[in-house]
Design a protein around this motif. Structure first.
Motif, PDB file in Angstrom:
ATOM      1  N   ASP A  62      40.989  39.165  26.302  1.00  0.00           N
ATOM      2  CA  ASP A  62      41.640  40.285  26.976  1.00  0.00           C
ATOM      3  C   ASP A  62      43.144  40.045  26.917  1.00  0.00           C
ATOM      4  N   GLY A  63      43.773  40.520  25.849  1.00  0.00           N
ATOM      5  CA  GLY A  63      45.210  40.311  25.660  1.00  0.00           C
ATOM      6  C   GLY A  63      46.053  41.010  26.696  1.00  0.00           C
ATOM      7  N   GLY A  64      45.597  42.139  27.202  1.00  0.00           N
ATOM      8  CA  GLY A  64      46.344  42.877  28.208  1.00  0.00           C
ATOM      9  C   GLY A  64      46.513  42.104  29.503  1.00  0.00           C
ATOM     10  N   SER A  65      45.537  41.265  29.822  1.00  0.00           N
ATOM     11  CA  SER A  65      45.596  40.453  31.035  1.00  0.00           C
ATOM     12  C   SER A  65      45.766  38.973  30.731  1.00  0.00           C
ATOM     13  N   ASN A  66      45.928  38.645  29.450  1.00  0.00           N
ATOM     14  CA  ASN A  66      46.198  37.273  29.027  1.00  0.00           C
ATOM     15  C   ASN A  66      45.109  36.294  29.469  1.00  0.00           C
ATOM     16  N   ARG A  67      43.854  36.621  29.121  1.00  0.00           N
ATOM     17  CA  ARG A  67      42.745  35.759  29.501  1.00  0.00           C
ATOM     18  C   ARG A  67      41.579  35.932  28.536  1.00  0.00           C
ATOM     19  N   CYS A  68      40.657  34.999  28.604  1.00  0.00           N
ATOM     20  CA  CYS A  68      39.405  35.058  27.860  1.00  0.00           C
ATOM     21  C   CYS A  68      38.262  34.998  28.857  1.00  0.00           C
ATOM     22  N   PHE A  69      37.197  35.739  28.571  1.00  0.00           N
ATOM     23  CA  PHE A  69      36.006  35.726  29.414  1.00  0.00           C
ATOM     24  C   PHE A  69      34.884  34.975  28.707  1.00  0.00           C
ATOM     25  N   PHE A  70      34.099  34.251  29.505  1.00  0.00           N
ATOM     26  CA  PHE A  70      32.930  33.517  29.017  1.00  0.00           C
ATOM     27  C   PHE A  70      31.757  33.835  29.926  1.00  0.00           C
ATOM     28  N   ARG A 113      38.349  29.510  35.836  1.00  0.00           N
ATOM     29  CA  ARG A 113      37.789  29.783  37.155  1.00  0.00           C
ATOM     30  C   ARG A 113      36.722  30.863  37.020  1.00  0.00           C
ATOM     31  N   GLN A 114      35.897  30.956  38.050  1.00  0.00           N
ATOM     32  CA  GLN A 114      34.861  31.969  38.070  1.00  0.00           C
ATOM     33  C   GLN A 114      35.511  33.350  38.173  1.00  0.00           C
ATOM     34  N   VAL A 115      34.967  34.315  37.467  1.00  0.00           N
ATOM     35  CA  VAL A 115      35.490  35.683  37.477  1.00  0.00           C
ATOM     36  C   VAL A 115      35.243  36.296  38.853  1.00  0.00           C
ATOM     37  N   SER A 116      36.254  36.974  39.371  1.00  0.00           N
ATOM     38  CA  SER A 116      36.113  37.638  40.668  1.00  0.00           C
ATOM     39  C   SER A 116      35.156  38.828  40.532  1.00  0.00           C
ATOM     40  N   ASP A 117      34.527  39.184  41.634  1.00  0.00           N
ATOM     41  CA  ASP A 117      33.588  40.317  41.624  1.00  0.00           C
ATOM     42  C   ASP A 117      34.239  41.590  41.101  1.00  0.00           C
ATOM     43  N   SER A 118      35.521  41.776  41.410  1.00  0.00           N
ATOM     44  CA  SER A 118      36.208  43.001  40.983  1.00  0.00           C
ATOM     45  C   SER A 118      36.428  43.062  39.474  1.00  0.00           C
ATOM     46  N   ASP A 119      36.341  41.925  38.787  1.00  0.00           N
ATOM     47  CA  ASP A 119      36.552  41.885  37.335  1.00  0.00           C
ATOM     48  C   ASP A 119      35.265  41.735  36.531  1.00  0.00           C
ATOM     49  N   LEU A 120      34.113  41.672  37.191  1.00  0.00           N
ATOM     50  CA  LEU A 120      32.849  41.441  36.480  1.00  0.00           C
ATOM     51  C   LEU A 120      32.528  42.541  35.468  1.00  0.00           C
ATOM     52  N   ALA A 121      32.715  43.788  35.831  1.00  0.00           N
ATOM     53  CA  ALA A 121      32.397  44.893  34.917  1.00  0.00           C
ATOM     54  C   ALA A 121      33.283  44.829  33.677  1.00  0.00           C
ATOM     55  N   GLU A 122      34.575  44.562  33.865  1.00  0.00           N
ATOM     56  CA  GLU A 122      35.481  44.459  32.725  1.00  0.00           C
ATOM     57  C   GLU A 122      35.095  43.296  31.815  1.00  0.00           C
ATOM     58  N   ALA A 123      34.755  42.152  32.418  1.00  0.00           N
ATOM     59  CA  ALA A 123      34.349  40.985  31.634  1.00  0.00           C
ATOM     60  C   ALA A 123      33.115  41.299  30.801  1.00  0.00           C
TER      61      ALA A 123
END
Length: 172
Positions: A62-70, A113-123
């Protein structure tokens, strides 16, 4: 060096200690972002005290937020669970290799870190675009028998190098 905010990469691009500037050529921010968006597999490095643990893993960038999801698929008492809970600063290596003269490599470092609940759908949405294809082919039991936990790598450093014959667009 490309600084925060340029080309949508917020982490500075740096040459890490020990990386030889004589090996390959530096990838620019646009090349790095394109490469990370196209890839879906890498090697995640975690640490617990003085012990290191690396795992091949599917990811979504996710380049817009400067992170990677796993998406971690874990069983009780597994190594992945033990190491991720103790790791603050992790690294992700993403590479494509055709020959010694045709390759790309990007190394990302940051806080995991663990993804917050608010970001789960995006991840989950980003992951389904790239990482899903390779993620579930390695388990011996039905996926329902494992725990699924989403993590994110908040990128603080990023560097990329490559060696090219002909076009820089694709290695293979």
């Amino acid at each position: 060096m490309i600084l925060a905010g340029q080309h949508r990469l917020f982490a500075p691009i740096v040459v890490l200690a020990g990386m030889s500037p004589d090996i390959g050529v530096e990838l620019d921010a646009e090349e790095i972002e394109t490469f990370l968006r196209e890839q879906g597999l890498g090697v995640l490095g975690l640490a617990k005290g003085s012990e290191a643990y690396t795992i091949p893993i599917a990811f979504a960038y996710d380049g817009g937020s400067n992170r990677c999801f796993f998406r971690f698929i874990m069983d009780e008492g597994g190594m992945k669970r033990a190491f991720v809970s103790e790791t603050d600063l992790a690294s992700l290596t993403v590479y494509e290799w055709a020959t010694k003269n045709q390759w790309k490599s990007v190394v990302l470092r940051g806080h995991i870190r663990q993804v917050s609940d608010s970001d789960l759908a995006e991840a989950a949405t980003l992951f389904s675009d790239v990482g899903e294809e390779a993620a579930l082919e390695v388990f011996n039991a039905p996926i329902s028998e494992y725990e699924t936990v989403w993590y994110e790598l908040e990128i603080t450093e990023i560097t990329g190098r490559g060696q090219f014959v002909g076009s820089r667009d694709s290695v293979v």
